[in-house]
Design a protein around this motif. Structure first.
Motif, short mmCIF file in Angstrom:
data_model
loop_
_atom_site.label_atom_id
_atom_site.label_comp_id
_atom_site.label_asym_id
_atom_site.label_seq_id
_atom_site.Cartn_x
_atom_site.Cartn_y
_atom_site.Cartn_z
N PRO A 1 0.90 -1.12 -0.16
CA PRO A 1 0.22 0.06 0.00
C PRO A 1 0.85 1.12 -0.05
CG PRO A 1 -0.81 -1.69 1.56
CD PRO A 1 0.52 -2.03 1.28
N ASN A 2 0.11 2.23 -0.50
CA ASN A 2 1.13 3.59 -0.72
C ASN A 2 1.32 4.38 0.92
OD1 ASN A 2 1.67 4.80 -3.15
ND2 ASN A 2 -0.44 5.00 -3.56
N ALA A 3 0.71 3.66 1.84
CA ALA A 3 1.05 4.27 3.02
C ALA A 3 2.32 3.44 3.77
CB ALA A 3 -0.15 3.73 4.16
N VAL A 4 2.57 2.12 3.06
CA VAL A 4 3.75 1.56 3.57
C VAL A 4 5.08 2.49 2.63
CG1 VAL A 4 5.11 -0.63 3.41
CG2 VAL A 4 2.70 -0.42 4.19
N ASN A 5 4.64 2.74 1.42
CA ASN A 5 5.78 3.59 0.93
C ASN A 5 6.13 4.81 1.31
OD1 ASN A 5 6.03 1.38 -1.43
ND2 ASN A 5 4.29 2.28 -2.43
N ARG A 6 5.08 5.44 1.70
CA ARG A 6 5.34 6.80 2.31
C ARG A 6 6.01 6.82 3.71
NH1 ARG A 6 2.65 11.69 1.21
NH2 ARG A 6 2.64 13.24 2.74
N ALA A 7 5.44 5.63 4.53
CA ALA A 7 6.12 5.54 5.89
C ALA A 7 7.90 5.18 5.82
CB ALA A 7 5.62 4.50 6.60
N LEU A 8 8.16 4.30 4.65
CA LEU A 8 9.37 4.12 4.51
C LEU A 8 10.14 5.09 3.96
CD1 LEU A 8 11.53 1.91 4.15
CD2 LEU A 8 10.57 1.32 1.87
N ALA A 9 9.76 5.76 3.14
CA ALA A 9 10.41 7.22 2.64
C ALA A 9 10.53 8.18 3.86
CB ALA A 9 9.62 7.80 1.65
N THR A 10 9.73 8.03 4.63
CA THR A 10 10.13 9.09 6.05
C THR A 10 11.19 8.51 6.87
OG1 THR A 10 7.84 9.76 5.99
CG2 THR A 10 8.92 10.07 8.05
N SER A 11 10.96 7.22 7.26
CA SER A 11 11.84 6.70 8.15
C SER A 11 13.16 6.49 7.52
CB SER A 11 11.37 4.97 8.40
OG SER A 11 12.33 4.60 9.33
N ALA A 12 13.31 5.90 6.20
CA ALA A 12 14.66 6.00 5.51
C ALA A 12 15.42 7.17 5.49
CB ALA A 12 14.49 5.26 4.33
N TRP B 1 8.69 9.15 -5.53
CA TRP B 1 9.74 10.11 -5.93
C TRP B 1 9.45 11.35 -5.53
CZ3 TRP B 1 14.18 10.42 -8.39
CH2 TRP B 1 14.84 11.73 -9.19
N ARG B 2 8.07 11.95 -5.97
CA ARG B 2 7.68 13.38 -5.41
C ARG B 2 7.90 13.40 -3.86
NH1 ARG B 2 2.41 13.42 -9.31
NH2 ARG B 2 3.62 14.14 -11.33
N PHE B 3 7.59 12.53 -3.19
CA PHE B 3 7.61 12.68 -1.73
C PHE B 3 8.90 12.75 -1.21
CE2 PHE B 3 7.05 10.47 2.52
CZ PHE B 3 6.25 11.64 3.05
N LEU B 4 9.94 11.82 -1.71
CA LEU B 4 11.32 11.95 -1.39
C LEU B 4 11.88 13.28 -1.76
CD1 LEU B 4 11.99 8.22 -1.98
CD2 LEU B 4 12.58 9.34 0.27
N ARG B 5 11.49 13.77 -2.92
CA ARG B 5 12.02 15.20 -3.31
C ARG B 5 11.68 16.19 -2.39
NH1 ARG B 5 15.27 16.28 -7.99
NH2 ARG B 5 13.68 17.69 -8.75
#
Length: 269
Positions: free
Chosen positions: A95-106, A176-180
């Motif tokens: 799910p996108n929530a997992v992607n977003r949480a991973l981006a934040t934590s990483a 990509w956009r979130f990490l940017r």
């Protein structure tokens, strides 16, 4: 650390000290690329695609699916990223929530985000469809030619495949956009650069990745790296995909998908 039986890679500039996440989609050449970088890294690695439900940390995804607890998801992924192990992550499998949480934590724990993309859509879609029909996800599981005749017994479901590809690209774009936005300095490298281009193009791509990871090998070492990545991991099945019925229609539908700039336009930092 290298897997048992694998040879550690010498970058010519010491081991890679920065942990990394390879953000990608299935059938993008990530397994070979990831394996190579891990053999050059000072860090251990998680199982590939660790948040997929059957995998090492699939319980995190299962918990999110069950209770949608944002705080628990963040805490669970923080505990994982605090280990600073490298990972390859296929965004379309969770799910996108997992992607977003991973981006934040990483980002919090200093991981370098490396986006591995495939600019030619049709080969990835056909490779994935073939792998799903035959369960051939790597060289060790490939069927002998002729034993896979059943894979071509029904036409391609063009509309389903095109819709899945558009959704997968949108999911990768959101990451990509979130990490940017977090100023995590993601970089992008393509399958075509690594595997299908002149050596000089692949060398430039490797230089870009290794610079982001904090190492600067000499030219000879980079050339050796390119050769190492290109020499293994190909399951030698792409010539079979022409047997699929509906390829021309699928090609036309995929051409209608508008690629975001970070995929279509080349290297970005």
């Amino acid at each position: 650390m290298a897997e048992p039986g694998q040879t550690l890679v010498n970058t010519g500039a010491g081991k890679i000290a920065t942990p990394f996440v390879i953000w990608t989609l299935q059938r993008t050449g990530g397994t070979n690329f990831n394996g190579f970088l891990n053999r050059a890294s000072a860090h251990a690695k998680f199982q590939d695609e660790p948040f997929n439900l059957p995998r090492e940390h699939g319980s995190v995804t299962a918990a999110w699916n069950a209770d949608k607890d944002v705080d628990k998801l963040a805490a669970d992924i923080d505990a994982i990223c605090a280990q600073k192990k490298n990972m390859k992550h296929c965004v379309e499998k969770v799910p996108n929530a997992v992607n977003r949480a991973l981006a934040t934590s990483a980002t919090k724990f200093g991981y370098a985000p490396i986006f591995l993309v495939r600019r030619e859509l049709l080969p990835r879609v056909l490779s994935k469809e073939y792998a799903e029909r035959t369960k051939s996800w790597g060289p060790s599981t490939v069927l002998e030619e002729g034993q896979d005749d059943f894979a071509f017994g029904r036409p391609l479901d063009v509309e389903r495949l095109a819709a899945q590809e558009a959704e997968a690209i949108e999911t990768l774009t959101k990451a990509w956009r979130f990490l940017r936005k977090m100023e995590a300095a993601p970089i992008v490298v393509s399958f075509e650069e690594l595997y299908n281009s002149d050596v000089a193009v692949a060398v430039a791509a490797f230089n870009r990745v290794l610079k982001r990871l904090g190492v600067a090998p000499d030219a000879d070492t980079i050339a050796e790296m390119v050769e190492a990545v290109r020499s293994g991991g190909d399951q030698q099945t792409r010539d079979r995909y022409a047997r699929f019925e509906g390829i021309d229609t699928l090609r036309e539908r995929l051409a209608e998908i508008e690629l975001p700039a970070f995929i279509a336009s080349g290297p970005q930092a």
